[in-house]
Design a protein around this motif. Sequence first.
Motif, short mmCIF file in Angstrom:
data_model
loop_
_atom_site.label_atom_id
_atom_site.label_comp_id
_atom_site.label_asym_id
_atom_site.label_seq_id
_atom_site.Cartn_x
_atom_site.Cartn_y
_atom_site.Cartn_z
N GLU A 1 57.14 44.21 -13.91
CA GLU A 1 56.40 45.28 -14.32
C GLU A 1 56.63 45.67 -15.57
O GLU A 1 55.48 45.87 -16.40
CB GLU A 1 56.24 46.52 -13.21
N SER A 2 57.89 45.91 -15.95
CA SER A 2 58.14 46.66 -17.26
C SER A 2 57.71 45.56 -18.30
O SER A 2 57.42 45.75 -19.34
CB SER A 2 59.65 46.95 -17.06
N SER A 3 58.17 44.29 -17.98
CA SER A 3 57.82 43.30 -18.98
C SER A 3 56.43 42.87 -19.27
O SER A 3 56.03 42.91 -20.37
CB SER A 3 58.39 41.93 -18.50
N ILE A 4 55.52 43.22 -18.15
CA ILE A 4 54.16 43.04 -18.32
C ILE A 4 53.46 44.12 -19.42
O ILE A 4 52.58 44.13 -20.21
CB ILE A 4 53.35 43.12 -16.98
N SER A 5 54.24 45.42 -18.99
CA SER A 5 53.77 46.67 -19.79
C SER A 5 54.12 46.50 -21.10
O SER A 5 53.28 46.71 -22.16
CB SER A 5 54.30 47.88 -19.21
N LYS A 6 55.17 45.88 -21.61
CA LYS A 6 55.83 45.70 -22.82
C LYS A 6 54.77 44.70 -23.64
O LYS A 6 54.41 45.02 -24.82
CB LYS A 6 57.20 45.20 -22.69
N TRP A 7 54.70 43.50 -23.09
CA TRP A 7 53.80 42.64 -23.69
C TRP A 7 52.44 42.97 -23.75
O TRP A 7 51.54 42.59 -24.84
CB TRP A 7 53.88 41.20 -22.88
N GLU A 8 51.90 43.89 -22.92
CA GLU A 8 50.64 44.33 -23.03
C GLU A 8 50.47 45.06 -24.20
O GLU A 8 49.50 45.12 -25.10
CB GLU A 8 50.01 45.17 -21.64
N ASN A 9 51.58 46.02 -24.56
CA ASN A 9 51.48 46.86 -25.83
C ASN A 9 51.55 45.80 -27.03
O ASN A 9 51.18 46.28 -28.06
CB ASN A 9 52.55 47.92 -25.79
N GLU A 10 52.46 44.76 -26.93
CA GLU A 10 52.69 43.84 -27.89
C GLU A 10 51.48 43.29 -28.34
O GLU A 10 51.14 43.00 -29.46
CB GLU A 10 53.72 42.73 -27.56
N LEU A 11 50.77 42.98 -27.20
CA LEU A 11 49.38 42.34 -27.53
C LEU A 11 48.52 43.22 -28.23
O LEU A 11 47.88 42.58 -29.11
CB LEU A 11 48.71 41.86 -26.03
N ARG A 12 48.35 44.51 -28.07
CA ARG A 12 47.79 45.33 -28.88
C ARG A 12 47.98 45.47 -30.25
O ARG A 12 47.21 45.25 -30.98
CB ARG A 12 47.53 46.85 -28.19
N THR A 13 49.39 45.37 -30.37
CA THR A 13 49.83 45.40 -31.83
C THR A 13 49.36 44.15 -32.50
O THR A 13 49.13 43.93 -33.59
CB THR A 13 51.26 45.50 -31.98
N LEU A 14 49.53 42.93 -31.70
CA LEU A 14 49.37 41.69 -32.21
C LEU A 14 47.77 41.41 -32.69
O LEU A 14 47.55 41.04 -33.79
CB LEU A 14 49.73 40.63 -31.36
N LYS A 15 46.95 42.03 -31.88
CA LYS A 15 45.55 42.08 -32.09
C LYS A 15 45.28 42.69 -33.40
O LYS A 15 44.77 42.40 -34.38
CB LYS A 15 44.77 42.50 -31.05
N ALA A 16 45.81 44.04 -33.64
CA ALA A 16 45.91 44.70 -34.79
C ALA A 16 46.28 43.91 -36.11
O ALA A 16 45.65 43.82 -37.24
CB ALA A 16 46.44 46.15 -34.91
N ARG A 17 47.50 43.47 -36.00
CA ARG A 17 48.03 42.46 -36.94
C ARG A 17 47.11 41.43 -37.26
O ARG A 17 47.02 41.05 -38.57
CB ARG A 17 49.33 41.92 -36.60
N VAL A 18 46.65 40.81 -36.34
CA VAL A 18 45.75 39.54 -36.54
C VAL A 18 44.52 39.99 -37.55
O VAL A 18 43.91 39.14 -38.21
CB VAL A 18 45.45 38.90 -35.26
N GLN A 19 43.95 41.09 -37.01
CA GLN A 19 42.75 41.61 -37.69
C GLN A 19 43.00 41.69 -39.17
O GLN A 19 42.22 41.56 -40.22
CB GLN A 19 42.20 42.81 -36.93
N ILE A 20 44.20 42.61 -39.47
CA ILE A 20 44.53 42.73 -40.80
C ILE A 20 44.68 41.54 -41.47
O ILE A 20 44.33 41.41 -42.67
CB ILE A 20 45.76 43.61 -40.72
N SER A 21 45.54 40.53 -40.70
CA SER A 21 45.75 39.20 -41.51
C SER A 21 44.67 38.51 -41.92
O SER A 21 44.28 37.97 -42.76
CB SER A 21 46.75 38.29 -40.53
N GLU A 22 43.52 38.54 -40.66
CA GLU A 22 42.39 37.91 -41.11
C GLU A 22 41.47 38.27 -42.26
O GLU A 22 41.03 37.63 -43.11
CB GLU A 22 41.36 38.04 -39.94
N ALA A 23 41.62 39.69 -42.34
CA ALA A 23 40.78 40.61 -43.29
C ALA A 23 41.31 40.09 -44.77
O ALA A 23 40.71 39.88 -45.83
CB ALA A 23 40.59 42.16 -43.00
N THR A 24 42.89 40.28 -44.83
CA THR A 24 43.45 39.74 -45.91
C THR A 24 43.33 38.38 -46.41
O THR A 24 43.20 38.02 -47.62
CB THR A 24 44.98 40.27 -45.69
#
Length: 233
Positions: A135-158
Amino acid sequence: MNIFKRLYTIGKAELNSAIENFEDPIKLTENGISEMKDELRKSTEQLAQLKALLIRKKNEKQAEVDAAKDYQNKAILLIQKSENGEIPFDEADRLAIEAIKKQNISNEKAEQLQAESQKLQHECEKMQTNIHHLESSISKWENELRTLKARVQISEATKDINRKMTQIDSNSTVSMLEKLNERVAEQEALSQAYGEISNDKKTVDQEIDDILKNTDQEAEKALKKFKESLKKE
Protein backbone atom coordinates in the motif's frame (compact mmCIF):
# COMPACT_ATOMS: atom_id res chain seq x y z
CA MET A 1 6.36 -13.87 -0.18
CA ASN A 2 8.71 -12.76 -2.96
CA ILE A 3 6.18 -10.36 -4.43
CA PHE A 4 8.37 -7.25 -4.14
CA LYS A 5 11.41 -9.00 -5.55
CA ARG A 6 9.30 -10.19 -8.50
CA LEU A 7 7.81 -6.72 -9.06
CA TYR A 8 11.30 -5.22 -8.95
CA THR A 9 12.53 -7.70 -11.54
CA ILE A 10 9.53 -7.04 -13.80
CA GLY A 11 9.88 -3.29 -13.35
CA LYS A 12 13.58 -3.40 -14.12
CA ALA A 13 13.01 -5.40 -17.30
CA GLU A 14 10.21 -3.06 -18.43
CA LEU A 15 12.37 -0.03 -17.68
CA ASN A 16 15.17 -1.37 -19.86
CA SER A 17 12.64 -2.10 -22.61
CA ALA A 18 11.25 1.43 -22.31
CA ILE A 19 14.70 2.93 -22.66
CA GLU A 20 15.51 0.79 -25.68
CA ASN A 21 12.16 1.27 -27.42
CA PHE A 22 11.40 4.82 -26.22
CA GLU A 23 8.08 3.72 -24.70
CA ASP A 24 5.74 6.12 -22.93
CA PRO A 25 7.00 6.40 -19.31
CA ILE A 26 3.58 7.51 -18.03
CA LYS A 27 1.81 4.51 -19.53
CA LEU A 28 4.52 2.22 -18.21
CA THR A 29 4.18 3.64 -14.69
CA GLU A 30 0.38 3.39 -14.82
CA ASN A 31 0.63 -0.25 -15.86
CA GLY A 32 3.06 -0.93 -13.02
CA ILE A 33 0.73 0.66 -10.46
CA SER A 34 -2.20 -1.32 -11.89
CA GLU A 35 -0.26 -4.57 -11.45
CA MET A 36 0.61 -3.62 -7.87
CA LYS A 37 -3.06 -2.92 -7.13
CA ASP A 38 -4.02 -6.31 -8.55
CA GLU A 39 -1.40 -7.91 -6.33
CA LEU A 40 -2.74 -5.93 -3.37
CA ARG A 41 -6.26 -7.18 -4.05
CA LYS A 42 -5.08 -10.80 -4.25
CA SER A 43 -2.99 -10.44 -1.09
CA THR A 44 -5.95 -8.92 0.77
CA GLU A 45 -8.16 -11.85 -0.28
CA GLN A 46 -5.51 -14.34 0.85
CA LEU A 47 -5.18 -12.55 4.18
CA ALA A 48 -8.95 -12.70 4.69
CA GLN A 49 -8.91 -16.44 3.98
CA LEU A 50 -6.02 -16.98 6.39
CA LYS A 51 -7.77 -15.01 9.12
CA ALA A 52 -10.98 -16.98 8.56
CA LEU A 53 -9.01 -20.22 8.91
CA LEU A 54 -7.31 -18.87 12.04
CA ILE A 55 -10.69 -18.06 13.57
CA ARG A 56 -11.93 -21.60 12.83
CA LYS A 57 -8.80 -23.13 14.38
CA LYS A 58 -9.20 -21.04 17.51
CA ASN A 59 -12.85 -22.04 17.79
CA GLU A 60 -11.96 -25.73 17.32
CA LYS A 61 -9.22 -25.44 19.95
CA GLN A 62 -11.63 -23.85 22.42
CA ALA A 63 -14.15 -26.63 21.74
CA GLU A 64 -11.50 -29.27 22.54
CA VAL A 65 -10.51 -27.41 25.72
CA ASP A 66 -14.16 -27.33 26.80
CA ALA A 67 -14.55 -31.05 25.94
CA ALA A 68 -11.47 -31.93 27.99
CA LYS A 69 -12.88 -30.09 31.01
CA ASP A 70 -16.24 -31.78 30.51
CA TYR A 71 -14.65 -35.27 30.46
CA GLN A 72 -12.65 -34.37 33.57
CA ASN A 73 -15.82 -33.30 35.39
CA LYS A 74 -17.59 -36.48 34.29
CA ALA A 75 -14.76 -38.63 35.62
CA ILE A 76 -14.96 -36.82 38.96
CA LEU A 77 -18.74 -37.30 39.13
CA LEU A 78 -18.40 -41.02 38.40
CA ILE A 79 -15.92 -41.43 41.24
CA GLN A 80 -18.15 -39.43 43.58
CA LYS A 81 -21.19 -41.58 42.71
CA SER A 82 -19.25 -44.77 43.31
CA GLU A 83 -18.12 -43.44 46.70
CA ASN A 84 -21.73 -42.59 47.52
CA GLY A 85 -22.77 -46.12 46.57
CA GLU A 86 -24.85 -44.94 43.67
CA ILE A 87 -22.94 -47.10 41.14
CA PRO A 88 -20.51 -50.01 41.53
CA PHE A 89 -16.82 -49.15 41.97
CA ASP A 90 -15.73 -51.27 39.02
CA GLU A 91 -18.25 -49.64 36.71
CA ALA A 92 -17.37 -46.18 37.97
CA ASP A 93 -13.63 -46.82 37.50
CA ARG A 94 -14.10 -48.22 33.98
CA LEU A 95 -16.20 -45.25 32.85
CA ALA A 96 -13.95 -42.74 34.63
CA ILE A 97 -10.90 -44.19 32.84
CA GLU A 98 -12.67 -43.84 29.49
CA ALA A 99 -13.58 -40.25 30.34
CA ILE A 100 -9.96 -39.49 31.25
CA LYS A 101 -8.79 -41.04 27.96
CA LYS A 102 -11.16 -38.79 26.03
CA GLN A 103 -9.96 -35.85 28.12
CA ASN A 104 -6.39 -36.60 27.12
CA ILE A 105 -7.35 -36.89 23.45
CA SER A 106 -9.12 -33.51 23.59
CA ASN A 107 -6.10 -31.95 25.30
CA GLU A 108 -3.80 -33.29 22.58
CA LYS A 109 -6.09 -31.92 19.86
CA ALA A 110 -6.24 -28.58 21.66
CA GLU A 111 -2.44 -28.41 21.76
CA GLN A 112 -2.21 -29.32 18.09
CA LEU A 113 -4.81 -26.70 17.18
CA GLN A 114 -2.95 -24.16 19.32
CA ALA A 115 0.26 -24.81 17.37
CA GLU A 116 -1.60 -24.49 14.07
CA SER A 117 -3.22 -21.27 15.25
CA GLN A 118 0.15 -19.77 16.20
CA LYS A 119 1.55 -20.66 12.78
CA LEU A 120 -1.46 -19.12 11.03
CA GLN A 121 -1.18 -16.05 13.26
CA HIS A 122 2.46 -15.63 12.19
CA GLU A 123 1.51 -15.98 8.51
CA CYS A 124 -1.26 -13.40 8.92
CA GLU A 125 1.10 -10.91 10.54
CA LYS A 126 3.70 -11.47 7.82
CA MET A 127 1.14 -11.01 5.05
CA GLN A 128 -0.30 -7.93 6.78
CA THR A 129 3.20 -6.40 6.83
CA ASN A 130 3.59 -7.12 3.12
CA ILE A 131 0.20 -5.56 2.41
CA HIS A 132 1.15 -2.39 4.32
CA HIS A 133 4.40 -2.27 2.36
CA LEU A 134 2.53 -2.71 -0.91
CA GLU A 135 0.00 0.00 0.00
CA SER A 136 2.85 2.36 0.85
CA SER A 137 4.57 1.56 -2.47
CA ILE A 138 1.35 2.21 -4.42
CA SER A 139 0.87 5.56 -2.68
CA LYS A 140 4.50 6.49 -3.37
CA TRP A 141 4.32 5.60 -7.07
CA GLU A 142 0.99 7.37 -7.51
CA ASN A 143 2.68 10.53 -6.22
CA GLU A 144 5.62 9.81 -8.53
CA LEU A 145 3.18 9.44 -11.41
CA ARG A 146 1.66 12.87 -10.77
CA THR A 147 5.15 14.38 -10.71
CA LEU A 148 6.11 12.45 -13.83
CA LYS A 149 3.05 13.73 -15.71
CA ALA A 150 3.96 17.32 -14.82
CA ARG A 151 7.56 16.75 -15.91
CA VAL A 152 6.44 15.21 -19.19
CA GLN A 153 4.12 18.15 -19.90
CA ILE A 154 6.97 20.59 -19.31
CA SER A 155 9.29 18.45 -21.40
CA GLU A 156 6.79 18.26 -24.25
CA ALA A 157 6.25 22.03 -24.18
CA THR A 158 10.01 22.66 -24.17
CA LYS A 159 10.52 20.16 -26.97
CA ASP A 160 7.77 21.81 -29.03
CA ILE A 161 9.36 25.23 -28.60
CA ASN A 162 12.81 23.91 -29.46
CA ARG A 163 11.44 22.09 -32.49
CA LYS A 164 9.81 25.27 -33.76
CA MET A 165 13.03 27.18 -33.15
CA THR A 166 15.05 24.63 -35.09
CA GLN A 167 12.60 24.87 -37.97
CA ILE A 168 13.62 28.50 -38.41
CA ASP A 169 16.56 28.53 -40.85
CA SER A 170 19.13 30.97 -39.50
CA ASN A 171 20.63 31.44 -42.97
CA SER A 172 17.27 32.33 -44.47
CA THR A 173 16.59 34.72 -41.60
CA VAL A 174 19.91 36.51 -42.12
CA SER A 175 19.25 36.61 -45.85
CA MET A 176 15.82 38.13 -45.26
CA LEU A 177 17.26 40.81 -42.95
CA GLU A 178 19.97 41.65 -45.48
CA LYS A 179 17.35 42.04 -48.19
CA LEU A 180 15.29 44.31 -45.95
CA ASN A 181 18.37 46.43 -45.21
CA GLU A 182 19.17 46.62 -48.90
CA ARG A 183 15.59 47.59 -49.66
CA VAL A 184 15.72 50.43 -47.12
CA ALA A 185 19.02 51.64 -48.59
CA GLU A 186 17.43 51.63 -52.04
CA GLN A 187 14.47 53.65 -50.74
CA GLU A 188 16.78 56.19 -49.09
CA ALA A 189 18.89 56.56 -52.23
CA LEU A 190 15.77 56.93 -54.34
CA SER A 191 14.44 59.64 -52.03
CA GLN A 192 17.74 61.51 -52.24
CA ALA A 193 17.72 61.22 -56.03
CA TYR A 194 14.24 62.75 -56.23
CA GLY A 195 15.45 65.55 -54.00
CA GLU A 196 18.37 66.29 -56.27
CA ILE A 197 16.08 66.21 -59.32
CA SER A 198 13.78 68.67 -57.57
CA ASN A 199 16.71 71.02 -56.95
CA ASP A 200 17.79 70.76 -60.57
CA LYS A 201 14.35 72.03 -61.67
CA LYS A 202 14.78 75.49 -60.04
CA THR A 203 14.00 78.50 -62.25
CA VAL A 204 16.50 81.27 -63.02
CA ASP A 205 14.59 83.63 -60.71
CA GLN A 206 14.82 81.10 -57.89
CA GLU A 207 18.58 80.77 -58.40
CA ILE A 208 18.98 84.58 -58.35
CA ASP A 209 16.88 84.88 -55.17
CA ASP A 210 18.93 82.17 -53.49
CA ILE A 211 22.19 83.90 -54.32
CA LEU A 212 20.90 87.32 -53.19
CA LYS A 213 19.50 85.79 -50.02
CA ASN A 214 22.86 84.31 -49.18
CA THR A 215 24.50 87.71 -50.00
CA ASP A 216 22.13 89.58 -47.69
CA GLN A 217 22.86 87.12 -44.88
CA GLU A 218 26.61 87.59 -45.34
CA ALA A 219 26.18 91.42 -45.29
CA GLU A 220 24.16 91.25 -42.06
CA LYS A 221 26.84 89.13 -40.47
CA ALA A 222 29.56 91.59 -41.52
CA LEU A 223 27.55 94.54 -40.14
CA LYS A 224 27.01 92.80 -36.85
CA LYS A 225 30.70 92.02 -36.57
CA PHE A 226 31.59 95.70 -37.31
CA LYS A 227 29.25 96.97 -34.59
CA GLU A 228 30.74 94.64 -32.04
CA SER A 229 34.24 95.90 -32.87
CA LEU A 230 33.12 99.51 -32.30
CA LYS A 231 31.81 98.69 -28.86
CA LYS A 232 35.15 97.28 -27.88
CA GLU A 233 36.99 100.51 -28.81
